[in-house]
Design an enzyme around this catalytic site. Sequence first.
Site: not given
Ligand code: IPE
Ligand code: IPE
Ligand code: MG
Length: 237
Positions: A19-20, A22, A67, A70
């Site tokens: 995660d992270g 973005g 997801n 999104r």
């Molecule tokens: C969990 O992260 C899913 C993946 C890493 C693939 P998210 O970013 O989707 O989770 P939430 O929305 O913060 O709970």
């Molecule tokens: C995790 O990073 C990747 C996936 C969920 C596919 P994010 O896309 O959730 O990144 P943040 O949490 O928005 O920073």
């Molecule tokens: Mg995330």
Amino acid sequence: MSERQHNLIVPSHIACVMDGNGRWAKERGLKRTDGHLEGEEALHRVVQAANDLGVEWLTVYAFSTENWKRPPSEVAFLMKLVDESVLLKRRDELHEKNVRVKVIGRRDWRVPRKVLKRIDETVELTKDNTGMTLTIAFNYGSQAELVDAVRKIIDSGVQASDVDEKRISANLYDAAIPDVDLWIRTSGEYRLSNFMTWQASYAEMVFLDTYWPDMDKGQLEDAIEEFSRRHRRFGGL
Ligand code: IPE
Ligand code: IPE
Ligand code: MG
């Protein structure tokens, strides 16, 4: 082996919420998709590191059943990234390293056929490998996995009184995948987000502040070091 590695108790099964991506991109004035690209590099580093450390099972959360909420352009980018990078670009190297690839999740109509085909090819290519098993959780959610397991059990005509923990475990997406020992989430979020909740019932949890694209071998060792300090009791003494 370094002094540090010598003192580590390496978990058999590590599950990781990547995660992270973005936020990593946003901090740099980049697009979210640039974060995903960088996240793919980090995944490659972590796979190598886990393999070098002797981890037997590594399960990573690549795309959740939630997801799909999104924007379509980001979803399409993630589908392409899993197809062309995580699977196609890396698979020969994974195969050379004796890594077995598995994919868990729902194979529903929303997943492009091309991606399903690539998943099947990659799984087939690496199925007899005897090194680390890399499981990619893709269109995965623990709640969906339990629903699908219950459906399979009911369809098989099993009596309610014959349903127990073993039966449920045996009907998850892949019965060979063991329970999780170390469950890691990056990016400073303290949530399960529907990842391996059944299998992680007795996992040790480690939350890292690092955004996933910055994840490397040192950070993985930090998490394993923390795991090594924990005292697991499994409800006993
Ligand atoms: C969990 O992260 C899913 C993946 C890493 C693939 P998210 O970013 O989707 O989770 P939430 O929305 O913060 O709970
Ligand atoms: C995790 O990073 C990747 C996936 C969920 C596919 P994010 O896309 O959730 O990144 P943040 O949490 O928005 O920073
Ligand atoms: Mg995330």
